[in-house]
Design an enzyme around this catalytic site. Sequence first.
Site, PDB file in Angstrom:
ATOM      1  N   MET A  30      23.494  95.213 -29.686  1.00  0.00           N
ATOM      2  CA  MET A  30      22.096  95.448 -30.064  1.00  0.00           C
ATOM      3  C   MET A  30      21.433  96.400 -29.068  1.00  0.00           C
ATOM      4  O   MET A  30      20.201  96.470 -28.981  1.00  0.00           O
ATOM      5  CB  MET A  30      21.331  94.117 -30.132  1.00  0.00           C
ATOM      6  CG  MET A  30      21.914  93.167 -31.181  1.00  0.00           C
ATOM      7  SD  MET A  30      20.758  91.925 -31.750  1.00  0.00           S
ATOM      8  CE  MET A  30      20.442  91.044 -30.238  1.00  0.00           C
ATOM      9  N   LEU A  33      22.093  98.237 -23.143  1.00  0.00           N
ATOM     10  CA  LEU A  33      23.441  98.008 -22.609  1.00  0.00           C
ATOM     11  C   LEU A  33      23.451  97.754 -21.102  1.00  0.00           C
ATOM     12  O   LEU A  33      22.675  98.331 -20.353  1.00  0.00           O
ATOM     13  CB  LEU A  33      24.343  99.205 -22.933  1.00  0.00           C
ATOM     14  CG  LEU A  33      24.519  99.533 -24.419  1.00  0.00           C
ATOM     15  CD1 LEU A  33      25.583 100.630 -24.586  1.00  0.00           C
ATOM     16  CD2 LEU A  33      24.878  98.312 -25.247  1.00  0.00           C
ATOM     17  N   GLN A  35      26.481  96.163 -17.856  1.00  0.00           N
ATOM     18  CA  GLN A  35      27.909  96.171 -17.515  1.00  0.00           C
ATOM     19  C   GLN A  35      28.728  95.212 -18.393  1.00  0.00           C
ATOM     20  O   GLN A  35      29.907  95.439 -18.623  1.00  0.00           O
ATOM     21  CB  GLN A  35      28.064  95.837 -16.020  1.00  0.00           C
ATOM     22  CG  GLN A  35      29.412  96.207 -15.436  1.00  0.00           C
ATOM     23  CD  GLN A  35      29.821  97.649 -15.720  1.00  0.00           C
ATOM     24  OE1 GLN A  35      29.029  98.568 -15.535  1.00  0.00           O
ATOM     25  NE2 GLN A  35      31.038  97.841 -16.200  1.00  0.00           N
ATOM     26  N   GLY A  36      28.103  94.145 -18.892  1.00  0.00           N
ATOM     27  CA  GLY A  36      28.808  93.233 -19.804  1.00  0.00           C
ATOM     28  C   GLY A  36      29.256  93.968 -21.055  1.00  0.00           C
ATOM     29  O   GLY A  36      30.423  93.894 -21.462  1.00  0.00           O
ATOM     30  N   HIS A  37      28.330  94.707 -21.675  1.00  0.00           N
ATOM     31  CA  HIS A  37      28.694  95.487 -22.861  1.00  0.00           C
ATOM     32  C   HIS A  37      29.778  96.515 -22.516  1.00  0.00           C
ATOM     33  O   HIS A  37      30.728  96.719 -23.272  1.00  0.00           O
ATOM     34  CB  HIS A  37      27.484  96.271 -23.387  1.00  0.00           C
ATOM     35  CG  HIS A  37      26.346  95.428 -23.880  1.00  0.00           C
ATOM     36  ND1 HIS A  37      25.152  95.323 -23.201  1.00  0.00           N
ATOM     37  CD2 HIS A  37      26.210  94.658 -24.985  1.00  0.00           C
ATOM     38  CE1 HIS A  37      24.325  94.544 -23.875  1.00  0.00           C
ATOM     39  NE2 HIS A  37      24.947  94.108 -24.959  1.00  0.00           N
ATOM     40  N   GLY A 147      31.982  89.259 -26.673  1.00  0.00           N
ATOM     41  CA  GLY A 147      31.911  88.655 -25.343  1.00  0.00           C
ATOM     42  C   GLY A 147      31.930  87.133 -25.408  1.00  0.00           C
ATOM     43  O   GLY A 147      31.326  86.534 -26.302  1.00  0.00           O
ATOM     44  N   LYS A 149      30.362  85.506 -23.450  1.00  0.00           N
ATOM     45  CA  LYS A 149      28.977  85.147 -23.100  1.00  0.00           C
ATOM     46  C   LYS A 149      28.302  84.400 -24.257  1.00  0.00           C
ATOM     47  O   LYS A 149      27.584  83.442 -24.064  1.00  0.00           O
ATOM     48  CB  LYS A 149      28.217  86.427 -22.757  1.00  0.00           C
ATOM     49  CG  LYS A 149      26.718  86.354 -22.855  1.00  0.00           C
ATOM     50  CD  LYS A 149      26.143  85.839 -21.583  1.00  0.00           C
ATOM     51  CE  LYS A 149      24.640  85.652 -21.558  1.00  0.00           C
ATOM     52  NZ  LYS A 149      23.869  86.065 -22.657  1.00  0.00           N
ATOM     53  N   SER A 185      22.668  89.933 -19.194  1.00  0.00           N
ATOM     54  CA  SER A 185      22.091  89.832 -20.529  1.00  0.00           C
ATOM     55  C   SER A 185      20.968  90.842 -20.652  1.00  0.00           C
ATOM     56  O   SER A 185      20.219  91.069 -19.680  1.00  0.00           O
ATOM     57  CB  SER A 185      21.537  88.422 -20.755  1.00  0.00           C
ATOM     58  OG  SER A 185      20.706  88.416 -21.897  1.00  0.00           O
TER      59      SER A 185
HETATM   60  P1  AMP Z   1      24.336  91.860 -27.736  1.00  0.00           P
HETATM   61  O1  AMP Z   1      23.978  93.299 -27.527  1.00  0.00           O
HETATM   62  O2  AMP Z   1      23.561  90.915 -26.875  1.00  0.00           O
HETATM   63  O3  AMP Z   1      24.363  91.477 -29.207  1.00  0.00           O
HETATM   64  O4  AMP Z   1      25.828  91.703 -27.233  1.00  0.00           O
HETATM   65  C1  AMP Z   1      26.855  92.511 -27.751  1.00  0.00           C
HETATM   66  C2  AMP Z   1      28.168  91.985 -27.264  1.00  0.00           C
HETATM   67  O5  AMP Z   1      28.206  92.021 -25.839  1.00  0.00           O
HETATM   68  C3  AMP Z   1      28.420  90.529 -27.671  1.00  0.00           C
HETATM   69  O6  AMP Z   1      29.782  90.382 -28.074  1.00  0.00           O
HETATM   70  C4  AMP Z   1      28.132  89.777 -26.397  1.00  0.00           C
HETATM   71  O7  AMP Z   1      28.829  88.552 -26.295  1.00  0.00           O
HETATM   72  C5  AMP Z   1      28.620  90.760 -25.352  1.00  0.00           C
HETATM   73  N1  AMP Z   1      28.024  90.484 -24.046  1.00  0.00           N
HETATM   74  C6  AMP Z   1      26.712  90.366 -23.754  1.00  0.00           C
HETATM   75  N2  AMP Z   1      26.529  90.048 -22.462  1.00  0.00           N
HETATM   76  C7  AMP Z   1      27.766  89.951 -21.915  1.00  0.00           C
HETATM   77  C8  AMP Z   1      28.261  89.638 -20.606  1.00  0.00           C
HETATM   78  N3  AMP Z   1      27.452  89.357 -19.599  1.00  0.00           N
HETATM   79  N4  AMP Z   1      29.591  89.632 -20.423  1.00  0.00           N
HETATM   80  C9  AMP Z   1      30.441  89.916 -21.448  1.00  0.00           C
HETATM   81  N5  AMP Z   1      30.049  90.224 -22.699  1.00  0.00           N
HETATM   82  C10 AMP Z   1      28.728  90.236 -22.928  1.00  0.00           C
END
Ligand code: AMP
Length: 282
Positions: A30, A33, A35-37, A147, A149, A185
């Site tokens: 979404m 972005l 470092q997790g993404h 993730g 997460k 996050s």
């Molecule tokens: P989002 O943009 O929040 O919908 O997340 C997109 C993807 O990134 C999802 O698969 C999340 O689980 C993953 N993600 C978000 N935060 C983290 C994190 N800290 N570590 C690993 N993956 C993450």
Amino acid sequence: MQVFNTIADLQATLKGLRAKGDKIAFVPTMGGLHQGHLSLVEQANQHADNVIVSIFVNPTQFGENEDFEQYPNTLKEDLKQLEALQVAGVFIPDAQQMYPDGFSTNIKAGHLAEGLCGEKRPGHFDGVVQVVHRLFEIISPDIAIFGQKDYQQLLVIKQMVNEYSLPINIISADIVREADGLAMSTRNQYLSAKERTEAANLYRILVQLKQDVLSNKAIDSAILNAKQSLAKHFKVDYLSVLDANTLSATSDNTTQIAILCAVFLGSTRLIDNIIFYPKQNT
Ligand code: AMP
């Protein structure tokens, strides 16, 4: 790196890549972005010839009083970071592309969506599986990375892929954390400096709970202790210790345990989890 705003443009490029026999990995996001993404993208790079990332803030997965309207948008920075990782394409559809007039779907989240975030955010996982199914339909990736997460989301997506027999390999990526343990996050941007310091207590308390479970303390009293500790810093939304595969109560057949938690810090909702092996009683 190409940026696509329409399904037609994206699919024309994907067709060319497939004609060459290229494997395609997909990372849905979404935006906002961090470092997790980016770790998901790095993992995707290892599994495929081309990586497609989507950036779409999906309205159907937000509840009425949630943060859809103010969800962080850092598009310029996002694109720079994705370019540096040699992403082949970024798909940035608008809601009309994703949900054209008359769009309807019967796709619903399965039973793994019932408790935890599914219970606290009614309709959330239906919105998630609808958008992910739609993105899978558009992109037809060989691989998609999610993730850990969002652990319940990961299981709900795997369940959806099984149920609809989609030929897509779902890969899970470890949680990337800040130096003090806070899971990265996009929503961490909402935290004030004081809240940001306080937020580190979440992971610290979950780690303590894991140690308590591994040292064979009674689960109910370990959870109660952890809830009391959490309550000093947060408003607890839920804290559960469950079988990591079924999200039901742990049993003698449990091969992996999940500690799953959601809390509010001010108006910001934080989620985190730890997945681990039970102690072997040998
Ligand atoms: P989002 O943009 O929040 O919908 O997340 C997109 C993807 O990134 C999802 O698969 C999340 O689980 C993953 N993600 C978000 N935060 C983290 C994190 N800290 N570590 C690993 N993956 C993450």
